[in-house]
Design an enzyme around this catalytic site. Sequence first.
Site, PDB file in Angstrom:
ATOM      1  N   LYS A 170       1.115  -1.345   0.299  1.00 11.36           N
ATOM      2  CA  LYS A 170      -0.134  -0.059  -0.212  1.00 11.36           C
ATOM      3  C   LYS A 170       0.841   1.048   0.111  1.00 11.36           C
ATOM      4  O   LYS A 170       0.499   2.124  -0.442  1.00 11.36           O
ATOM      5  CB  LYS A 170      -0.536   0.730   1.221  1.00 11.36           C
ATOM      6  CG  LYS A 170      -1.745  -1.262   1.020  1.00 11.36           C
ATOM      7  CD  LYS A 170      -2.803  -1.148   2.118  1.00 11.36           C
ATOM      8  CE  LYS A 170      -4.152  -2.449   2.079  1.00 11.36           C
ATOM      9  NZ  LYS A 170      -4.345  -2.804   3.706  1.00 11.36           N
ATOM     10  N   GLN A 226      -4.207  -0.679   9.175  1.00 12.03           N
ATOM     11  CA  GLN A 226      -4.224  -2.584   8.794  1.00 12.03           C
ATOM     12  C   GLN A 226      -4.309  -2.753  10.095  1.00 12.03           C
ATOM     13  O   GLN A 226      -4.292  -3.682  11.162  1.00 12.03           O
ATOM     14  CB  GLN A 226      -2.768  -2.892   8.795  1.00 12.03           C
ATOM     15  CG  GLN A 226      -2.841  -4.137   8.227  1.00 12.03           C
ATOM     16  CD  GLN A 226      -3.438  -4.171   6.310  1.00 12.03           C
ATOM     17  OE1 GLN A 226      -3.344  -2.927   5.763  1.00 12.03           O
ATOM     18  NE2 GLN A 226      -4.068  -4.913   6.732  1.00 12.03           N
ATOM     19  N   ASP A 261     -10.705   3.657   4.190  1.00 17.53           N
ATOM     20  CA  ASP A 261     -10.773   2.264   4.030  1.00 17.53           C
ATOM     21  C   ASP A 261     -12.413   2.375   4.334  1.00 17.53           C
ATOM     22  O   ASP A 261     -13.284   1.005   4.051  1.00 17.53           O
ATOM     23  CB  ASP A 261      -9.942   1.059   5.701  1.00 17.53           C
ATOM     24  CG  ASP A 261      -9.399   0.711   4.625  1.00 17.53           C
ATOM     25  OD1 ASP A 261      -9.772  -0.026   3.760  1.00 17.53           O
ATOM     26  OD2 ASP A 261      -9.020  -0.479   5.889  1.00 17.53           O
TER      27      ASP A 261
END
Length: 299
Positions: free
Chosen positions: A53, A97, A120
């Site tokens: 990422k 994460q 997200d």
Amino acid sequence: MTTVIDGKQVAASVIDAVKTASQALKDQAGVKTGLAVVIVGNDPASHAYVSSKSKMAKECGFTSVQHTLPEETTQEELAALVQTLNKDESLHGILVQLPLPKHLNSEPIIQSILPEKDVDGLHVVNAGKLATGDLDGGLVSCTPAGAMVFVKRTHGEDLSGLNAVVIGRSNLFGKPMAQLLLAANATVTIAHSRTRDLAAVCRNADILVAAVGRPEMVKADWVKPGATVIDVGINRIAAPERGEGKSRLVGDVAFEECAEVAAVITPVPGGVGPMTIAMLMANTVIAAYRKAGKTAPKF
Ligand SMILES: NC(=O)c1ccc[n+]([C@@H]2O[C@H](COP(=O)([O-])OP(=O)(O)OC[C@H]3O[C@@H](n4cnc5c(N)ncnc54)[C@H](OP(=O)(O)O)[C@@H]3O)[C@@H](O)[C@H]2O)c1
């Protein structure tokens, strides 16, 4: 002839569009898009995800900040970092994460990210905007957003008259996927572990999306001839044919047999998987455009 969607190619086209958009924002408004990625602990799979990422963010021309915190990080320390990142004007997206180490509670951390930086798409404000049909105001969870790119490139923007079935009702995928399909005028059924005669429900689908986590559960006789089949599942199974102790990835759909019935199908790996990271980049540049008071691009 069945079309097998090349997720890597579609993801690359989204990334190209993100690069163009981030350069245009820099040129027109002097704003460099910024993404912060936070990882806690030593899980090797999470570290691999996070470094790809961060790397992709740099390739897109973003400021890419990675915070790597030790396993023993406390809830308060992580919460304090999120507050700092919330206040940082140079950052438009924050990603923590998941999963976090067991002693940490992820929910209050996710909900403490500013909704406009929640790339997200997991904040209740973003889930709520999607649920109320406000697709231009919030940020959509990356994997369903990516799966929807496939659907729209196959069927166009308007799914009027089409039946869609989503197997799985998670907040991460099933629910937002169903809402995206509904917003595009599909007639949507959400199936789950309590659904009776799942095969019959699936056979009614012009668009069948499987997000279950059960290897090759969807069989050919579950698929309506000519349907579009999107396989979100990622399951690692033993592959003794490749040698002792070897494994391979399969989806929730029995690919070979379903490909004989479907008109369009996604493979695993190489289907939905590569789209998640591409849509994360897309969400980040969308957040940067909004912060700059500009109309955000669509992907
Ligand atoms: N980047 C990516 O490509 C990506 C991203 C996210 C997820 N995934 C993959 O997608 C899959 C699903 O992820 P998730 O996070 O949504 O999983 P999840 O939270 O475990 O949800 C699974 C869903 O499947 C339903 N289910 C389980 N067994 C079933 C059965 N026998 N028949 C019908 N429905 C059944 C469950 O129903 P109940 O609600 O009734 O329990 C639940 O709604 C996993 O394989 C995951 O690895 C991939």
